[in-house]
Scaffold this motif. Sequence first.
Motif, PDB file in Angstrom:
ATOM      1  N   SER A  90       4.133  55.871  52.446  1.00  0.00           N
ATOM      2  CA  SER A  90       3.069  56.734  52.170  1.00  0.00           C
ATOM      3  C   SER A  90       1.864  56.057  51.908  1.00  0.00           C
ATOM      4  O   SER A  90       1.813  54.796  51.896  1.00  0.00           O
ATOM      5  N   GLN A  91       0.700  56.519  52.156  1.00  0.00           N
ATOM      6  CA  GLN A  91      -0.877  55.986  52.099  1.00  0.00           C
ATOM      7  C   GLN A  91      -1.866  56.998  51.825  1.00  0.00           C
ATOM      8  O   GLN A  91      -1.774  58.097  52.022  1.00  0.00           O
ATOM      9  N   ILE A  92      -2.633  56.523  50.787  1.00  0.00           N
ATOM     10  CA  ILE A  92      -3.683  57.190  50.265  1.00  0.00           C
ATOM     11  C   ILE A  92      -5.103  56.198  50.872  1.00  0.00           C
ATOM     12  O   ILE A  92      -5.052  55.101  50.394  1.00  0.00           O
ATOM     13  N   THR A  93      -5.957  56.845  51.551  1.00  0.00           N
ATOM     14  CA  THR A  93      -7.236  56.164  51.801  1.00  0.00           C
ATOM     15  C   THR A  93      -8.237  57.225  51.422  1.00  0.00           C
ATOM     16  O   THR A  93      -8.474  58.672  51.601  1.00  0.00           O
ATOM     17  N   LEU A  94      -9.059  56.524  50.234  1.00  0.00           N
ATOM     18  CA  LEU A  94     -10.251  57.173  49.521  1.00  0.00           C
ATOM     19  C   LEU A  94     -11.497  56.713  50.355  1.00  0.00           C
ATOM     20  O   LEU A  94     -11.675  55.595  50.015  1.00  0.00           O
TER      21      LEU A  94
END
Length: 165
Positions: A90-94
């Motif tokens: 999983s990856q979250i880019t803000l």
Amino acid sequence: MMMSVSSTRLAVLGLGLAMAAAACTPLRSHQGYVVDTDLVNSIQPGVDNRQSVLQTLGTPTITSQFNGGDWYYVARDSRNLGFNLPRPASQITLQISFDPAGNVSAIRRSGIDQVADISPYGKTTPTLGRQRGFFQDLFGNIGAVGAPGAGAGAPGTGGGGRTRP
């Protein structure tokens, strides 16, 4: 009390199976920013500025070099089995964009769908042209430098062997 041969073999076999099972345990890792949902949700466009974002979320993972410097906070969870290469789970880019005055103008979130899988082609990059070996590269220009009619140094060629523009 001595162990019999069959019980020794059984103990060695059990130890071997235990080691094999431990080698197949998935390894999980976290890289980058540790996301705190409450802190991320507290950032509001038009209300916060660079200083308040820095105080709330901390130093960004990556800053943009162009168009006013967007800030990126990246968090990735990976897993792998044994000696395989890690794969992102999983990856979250803000992405936080700022207007020219330094106020937050937009907040965008993206996930694992933006991760690109790059597979290099061997250890070299294929190029067009002829294939030259080590000795051809090393000794290939001997006699070519300063030879008459060999390139831009020849009189009347105008550079590159052309007589007209």
